[in-house]
Design a protein around this motif. Structure first.
Motif, PDB file in Angstrom:
ATOM      1  N   ASN A  38      -5.505  -6.281  -6.070  1.00  0.00           N
ATOM      2  CA  ASN A  38      -5.900  -5.964  -4.690  1.00  0.00           C
ATOM      3  C   ASN A  38      -5.331  -6.989  -3.705  1.00  0.00           C
ATOM      4  OD1 ASN A  38      -7.204  -4.376  -2.726  1.00  0.00           O
ATOM      5  ND2 ASN A  38      -9.020  -5.678  -2.748  1.00  0.00           N
ATOM      6  N   ALA A  39      -4.051  -7.352  -3.945  1.00  0.00           N
ATOM      7  CA  ALA A  39      -3.381  -8.364  -3.114  1.00  0.00           C
ATOM      8  C   ALA A  39      -4.215  -9.643  -3.062  1.00  0.00           C
ATOM      9  CB  ALA A  39      -3.087  -7.837  -1.716  1.00  0.00           C
ATOM     10  N   TYR A  40      -4.584 -10.103  -4.257  1.00  0.00           N
ATOM     11  CA  TYR A  40      -5.379 -11.323  -4.391  1.00  0.00           C
ATOM     12  C   TYR A  40      -6.654 -11.240  -3.545  1.00  0.00           C
ATOM     13  CZ  TYR A  40      -1.240 -13.587  -6.490  1.00  0.00           C
ATOM     14  OH  TYR A  40      -0.164 -13.917  -7.298  1.00  0.00           O
ATOM     15  N   GLY A  41      -7.259 -10.046  -3.533  1.00  0.00           N
ATOM     16  CA  GLY A  41      -8.515  -9.841  -2.820  1.00  0.00           C
ATOM     17  C   GLY A  41      -8.379  -9.562  -1.344  1.00  0.00           C
ATOM     18  N   HIS A  42      -7.148  -9.455  -0.827  1.00  0.00           N
ATOM     19  CA  HIS A  42      -6.927  -9.280   0.608  1.00  0.00           C
ATOM     20  C   HIS A  42      -6.768  -7.812   1.025  1.00  0.00           C
ATOM     21  CE1 HIS A  42      -6.019 -13.530   0.002  1.00  0.00           C
ATOM     22  NE2 HIS A  42      -6.061 -13.715   1.308  1.00  0.00           N
ATOM     23  N   GLY A  43      -6.698  -6.913   0.063  1.00  0.00           N
ATOM     24  CA  GLY A  43      -6.545  -5.489   0.374  1.00  0.00           C
ATOM     25  C   GLY A  43      -5.135  -5.006   0.073  1.00  0.00           C
TER      26      GLY A  43
END
Length: 363
Positions: A38-43
């Protein structure tokens, strides 16, 4: 009174600035931006679209698995996408071809599937051949390189321009001799081959220019976190700032305990603040007493155990903080790397562990 619940602020301008910094570090290399998890938690979709539309756009995206790649295609992302773990089943190959997805090859099963003469794809696939130079995770053995490379070159299902790649395991530590040995081995294996090469992750981009080659693969530094041990890079900016609010303050007498298990007690009269965030939001359960939280421009220490929905901080006896004041858990003014150290983990884990109930604010 206005109370803000746990919110992850995503700064796309910082993302664009970080990309420019990455490109300045390796101006002659193409950029594969890593968007896995998830883009390192960024969405995932949010970050991909921001990078795709930026005037300093990237050349490809890297994801771990096919579902991530298909989500990007469904969102209208047209940038080339590379599956960093490769395909898991030969039945996925037709799907890769239809969706113009690229794949890493790192084992015999993948090679056999692509070289199956019974397989006829709608179009040949672009392949990245991964060689293990010392990390001993994914990748073919160096002595197998010629066999794999020649087999892929001979397959009608593989585009002619194969990218050769490896992965650095210790590049974040400038004192570790393994990185130089990996680079030297990769050079020997690929010597004389007319092909693009790729080796540098974020730490390689930041500190090992000999690993840049034709492609770099930045991940963590794109999101504004230094990839190097015990170093902060002030040229990059955090893309995520995690914040919440004080929801209560209370006076505490010397010797009184706070939180589950009475794991902390006050050594003097003080004021305790309660912040609406906990491990249910992704704040690390094992953050130690003393972990800094930023409130009204000053650092205050976490005290007591992290709960599912709340943490407590020692505001000090002269505190003027009030309910509704913003608490920054990491990001602008408080590096996530520092919080990770207090929680005996790594920034990757903290960023990736943000849960669904955390609100997202994009600017």
């Amino acid at each position: 009174m206005s109370i803000k619940t746990a919110t992850a602020h995503i700064n796309l301008n910082a993302l664009a600035d970080n990309l420019q910094h990455v490109k300045a570090q390796a101006p002659d290399s193409k950029v594969l931006a890593v968007l896995k998890a998830n883009a390192y938690g960024h969405g995932l979709e949010r970050i991909a679209k921001a990078l795709q539309t930026n005037h300093e756009s990237v050349d490809a995206f890297g994801v771990a698995r096919i579902d991530e790649a298909l989500a990007l295609r469904a969102a209208g992302v047209i940038t080339p996408i590379v599956l960093l773990e490769g395909f898991f089943d030969s039945n996925e190959l037709a799907l890769l071809a239809v969706n113009n997805l690229q794949t890493i090859v790192h084992n015999e099963q993948q090679l056999a599937a692509l070289c199956d003469k019974q397989l006829v794809l709608s179009q040949p696939l672009k392949v990245w051949l991964k060689v293990d130079t010392g990390m001993h995770r994914l990748g073919i053995n160096p002595q197998e390189f010629s066999h794999y490379y020649q087999s892929l070159k001979a397959s009608a299902n593989v585009e002619n321009d194969i990218v050769l790649m490896s992965h650095l395991g210790c590049a974040d530590d400038l004192t570790n001799p393994v990185t130089a040995r990996q680079i030297n081995l990769f050079n020997r294996i690929t010597q004389g081959i007319d092909a693009e090469r790729s080796m540098a992750n974020s730490a390689g981009v930041a500190a090992w220019a000999d690993s840049h080659y034709q492609w770099i693969r930045p991940g963590l530094m794109l999101y504004g976190v230094s990839p190097m041990q015990n170093q902060n890079d002030h040229s990059i900016r955090p893309v995520m700032t995690l914040q919440s609010s004080l929801i209560a303050t209370r006076k505490l007498a010397k010797g009184e305990y706070v939180g589950y298990g009475g794991a902390w007690h006050s050594e003097q009269n003080t004021i305790i603040g309660v912040v609406a965030i906990g491990y249910g939001d992704g704040y690390p359960r094992h953050a130690k007493n003393g972990t800094p939280v930023l409130i009204n421009g000053r650092r205050v220490p976490l005290v007591g155990r992290v709960s599912m929905d709340m943490i407590t901080v020692d505001l000090g006896i002269n505190s003027q903080d009030k309910v509704g004041d913003i608490a920054t858990l990491w990001g602008e003014g408080l590096p996530v790397k520092e919080i990770a150290d207090w929680a005996t983990t790594i920034p990757y884990e903290l960023l990736c562990n943000i849960t669904r109930r955390v609100q997202i604010a994009v600017s």
